[in-house]
Write an enzyme that holds these catalytic residues in place. Structure first.
Site, mmCIF file in Angstrom:
data_model
loop_
_atom_site.group_PDB
_atom_site.id
_atom_site.type_symbol
_atom_site.label_atom_id
_atom_site.label_comp_id
_atom_site.label_asym_id
_atom_site.label_seq_id
_atom_site.Cartn_x
_atom_site.Cartn_y
_atom_site.Cartn_z
ATOM 1 C CB SER A 18 -0.972 -0.004 1.180
ATOM 2 O OG SER A 18 -1.904 -1.034 1.000
ATOM 3 C CB THR A 63 -3.785 -4.487 6.421
ATOM 4 O OG1 THR A 63 -3.709 -5.792 5.852
ATOM 5 C CG2 THR A 63 -2.486 -4.174 7.151
ATOM 6 C CE LYS A 67 -8.415 -5.874 5.316
ATOM 7 N NZ LYS A 67 -8.801 -6.536 4.084
ATOM 8 C CG ASN A 88 -10.504 -1.744 2.937
ATOM 9 O OD1 ASN A 88 -11.399 -0.893 2.973
ATOM 10 N ND2 ASN A 88 -9.986 -2.159 1.803
ATOM 11 C CG ASP A 110 -10.859 -5.551 0.613
ATOM 12 O OD1 ASP A 110 -9.938 -4.995 -0.019
ATOM 13 O OD2 ASP A 110 -10.696 -6.062 1.733
ATOM 14 N N GLY A 135 -13.352 -20.880 -0.469
ATOM 15 C CA GLY A 135 -12.998 -20.190 0.777
ATOM 16 C C GLY A 135 -14.162 -19.344 1.273
ATOM 17 N N GLY A 137 -13.582 -16.809 4.066
ATOM 18 C CA GLY A 137 -13.036 -15.882 5.059
ATOM 19 C C GLY A 137 -13.424 -14.449 4.739
ATOM 20 N N GLY A 138 -12.579 -13.507 5.199
ATOM 21 C CA GLY A 138 -12.878 -12.085 5.049
ATOM 22 C C GLY A 138 -13.021 -11.652 3.600
ATOM 23 C CG LEU A 236 -9.451 -12.211 -4.124
ATOM 24 C CD1 LEU A 236 -10.374 -12.744 -5.199
ATOM 25 C CD2 LEU A 236 -10.164 -12.182 -2.790
HETATM 26 P P1 NAP Z 1 -9.048 -15.380 5.730
HETATM 27 O O1 NAP Z 1 -10.081 -14.463 6.270
HETATM 28 O O2 NAP Z 1 -8.082 -16.009 6.669
HETATM 29 O O3 NAP Z 1 -9.842 -16.550 4.950
HETATM 30 C C1 NAP Z 1 -9.154 -17.585 4.307
HETATM 31 C C2 NAP Z 1 -10.149 -18.654 3.866
HETATM 32 O O4 NAP Z 1 -9.391 -19.637 3.169
HETATM 33 C C3 NAP Z 1 -10.888 -19.375 4.989
HETATM 34 O O5 NAP Z 1 -12.175 -19.730 4.543
HETATM 35 C C4 NAP Z 1 -10.025 -20.635 5.179
HETATM 36 O O6 NAP Z 1 -10.740 -21.749 5.665
HETATM 37 C C5 NAP Z 1 -9.632 -20.925 3.746
HETATM 38 N N1 NAP Z 1 -8.425 -21.716 3.686
HETATM 39 C C6 NAP Z 1 -7.216 -21.417 4.218
HETATM 40 N N2 NAP Z 1 -6.345 -22.401 3.953
HETATM 41 C C7 NAP Z 1 -7.024 -23.350 3.255
HETATM 42 C C8 NAP Z 1 -6.677 -24.615 2.705
HETATM 43 N N3 NAP Z 1 -5.432 -25.098 2.820
HETATM 44 N N4 NAP Z 1 -7.629 -25.314 2.043
HETATM 45 C C9 NAP Z 1 -8.899 -24.834 1.932
HETATM 46 N N5 NAP Z 1 -9.292 -23.635 2.431
HETATM 47 C C10 NAP Z 1 -8.356 -22.911 3.090
HETATM 48 O O7 NAP Z 1 -8.165 -14.667 4.616
HETATM 49 P P2 NAP Z 1 -8.616 -13.497 3.613
HETATM 50 O O8 NAP Z 1 -8.393 -12.181 4.255
HETATM 51 O O9 NAP Z 1 -9.943 -13.834 3.081
HETATM 52 O O10 NAP Z 1 -7.480 -13.607 2.482
HETATM 53 C C11 NAP Z 1 -7.401 -14.744 1.668
HETATM 54 C C12 NAP Z 1 -6.469 -14.513 0.480
HETATM 55 O O11 NAP Z 1 -6.969 -13.450 -0.324
HETATM 56 C C13 NAP Z 1 -5.037 -14.105 0.862
HETATM 57 O O12 NAP Z 1 -4.156 -14.748 -0.007
HETATM 58 C C14 NAP Z 1 -5.001 -12.613 0.617
HETATM 59 O O13 NAP Z 1 -3.710 -12.146 0.260
HETATM 60 C C15 NAP Z 1 -5.961 -12.499 -0.560
HETATM 61 N N6 NAP Z 1 -6.575 -11.167 -0.641
HETATM 62 C C16 NAP Z 1 -6.348 -10.431 -1.752
HETATM 63 C C17 NAP Z 1 -6.922 -9.180 -1.864
HETATM 64 C C18 NAP Z 1 -6.650 -8.352 -3.091
HETATM 65 O O14 NAP Z 1 -6.848 -7.136 -3.043
HETATM 66 N N7 NAP Z 1 -6.247 -8.970 -4.180
HETATM 67 C C19 NAP Z 1 -7.751 -8.684 -0.849
HETATM 68 C C20 NAP Z 1 -7.986 -9.490 0.278
HETATM 69 C C21 NAP Z 1 -7.379 -10.742 0.373
HETATM 70 P P3 NAP Z 1 -10.897 -22.029 7.229
HETATM 71 O O15 NAP Z 1 -11.953 -21.065 7.696
HETATM 72 O O16 NAP Z 1 -11.310 -23.442 7.293
HETATM 73 O O17 NAP Z 1 -9.564 -21.752 7.863
#
Ligand code: NAP
Length: 300
Positions: A18, A63, A67, A88, A110, A135, A137-138, A236
């Site tokens: 950022s 971040t 968040k 965010n 986002d 997935g 998550g957030g 992503l």
């Molecule tokens: P998060 O809130 O921790 O959520 C991650 C999700 O992935 C959860 O549902 C988790 O499942 C699942 N997961 C993790 N490891 C896994 C595996 N080995 N197999 C299957 N599912 C799995 O993370 P987040 O903030 O959403 O971020 C996720 C990704 O998106 C990161 O790589 C981040 O860099 C990317 N991202 C990119 C942007 C962008 O602007 N491009 C913005 C935000 C995020 P469980 O609940 O079972 O643990």
């Protein structure tokens, strides 16, 4: 004298892109300003936000891991922040009722960042598409909000922990009411989806495949091979710019997108909230180039 004071709060902030993104935006828009990193622990949040507002900081990005926590510290939350369940971007606005004080406004860019990163040809087809989000998550929450807002009608979540979907499915009802949507949302355990031939769009929101674990993927090659040839895959992840998932999808002739444009657009949306004016679209290609170069440094 620097006019515009911006920054980011989180912990750790070692690898955040950022500061580079916003320095470039300010440079290219000829704006005199600074964008500082504020690595903070949870118990420092309240006091530091108050202090930064009083010091004339105009806005902050937020971040991991703050968040969700900062939501409770805001004077006002946007509808997007409420739907995404996360802030965010913070805007400090002067409090007209108490001169010298600030109002803190919490946003989530986002959602708009993901929506703006989608090519118009895909947005136009969303109502007819059957989509798979991997997935829950957030970021999946932000993607879901954006897709419902943009007219998606069929979404399946592939997850490893279906019990975590209960809250998201119930919050999706509020998203649907907000955007007057009839979107059907289902859940499936990822491992039990050998055949993906019904999906025309797949969005990976898990960190699986992210640097340094670049030899892993949330889908096997045999799963990718079952996707229709017109399908797109959106990962992503932006570090690396081509994950194993995207590389295998591309080798099958599928259209692929990485998370770089979402990252850039969420930053642009934050900047537009702080400055109340659009960032020219002509900046996009140089921002992509700058961030790709910066990432190469981090990976090397
Ligand atoms: P998060 O809130 O921790 O959520 C991650 C999700 O992935 C959860 O549902 C988790 O499942 C699942 N997961 C993790 N490891 C896994 C595996 N080995 N197999 C299957 N599912 C799995 O993370 P987040 O903030 O959403 O971020 C996720 C990704 O998106 C990161 O790589 C981040 O860099 C990317 N991202 C990119 C942007 C962008 O602007 N491009 C913005 C935000 C995020 P469980 O609940 O079972 O643990």
């Amino acid at each position: 004298m620097k006019n515009l004071k911006l920054g980011i709060i989180g912990q750790p902030l070692t690898h955040t892109l950022s500061p580079i993104l916003h320095a470039q935006i300010m440079h290219q828009m000829d704006i005199d300003g600074v964008y500082c990193k504020y690595p903070l622990e949870h118990d420092q949040l309240r006091e530091t936000l108050q202090q930064l507002g009083q010091e004339g900081v105009r806005g902050l990005n937020v971040t991991i891991p703050h968040k969700v926590a900062v939501m409770g510290l805001m004077d006002w939350l946007s509808i997007e922040a409420r739907l995404a369940g996360a802030v965010n971007t913070i805007v400090f606005d002067p409090d007209t009722s108490q001169p010298g004080n600030c109002q803190t406004k919490g946003h989530n860019t986002d959602i708009a960042g993901f929506a703006r990163s989608l090519p118009p040809a895909i947005v136009n087809r969303l109502p007819q598409m059957n989509l798979l989000i991997i997935g829950a998550g957030g970021s999946a929450r932000a993607v879901l909000t954006a897709l419902i807002q943009q007219g998606a009608t069929q979404i399946t979540f592939a997850v490893r922990s279906p019990e975590k979907m209960v809250r998201l499915i119930s919050d999706a009802e509020i998203m649907k009411q907000t955007f007057n949507s009839q979107c059907q949302i289902k859940t499936s355990p990822l491992l039990f989806m050998p055949n993906l031939n019904e999906f025309e769009g797949v969005i990976n929101t898990t960190p699986v495949g992210m640097w340094p674990h670049t030899d892993s993927s949330p889908l096997s090659l045999s799963q990718i091979e079952t996707l229709p040839k017109k399908a797109f895959i959106y990962d992503l992840i932006y570090r690396p710019t081509e994950t194993q998932l995207l590389s295998q999808a591309r080798s099958q002739g599928l259209q692929t997108f990485n998370g770089l444009d979402m990252l850039i657009y969420q930053g642009i949306c934050s900047f537009e909230l702080w400055q109340d004016r659009p960032v020219p679209a002509s900046l996009l290609s140089s921002l992509r180039q700058q961030l790709t170069q910066a990432m190469q440094h981090i990976i090397d």
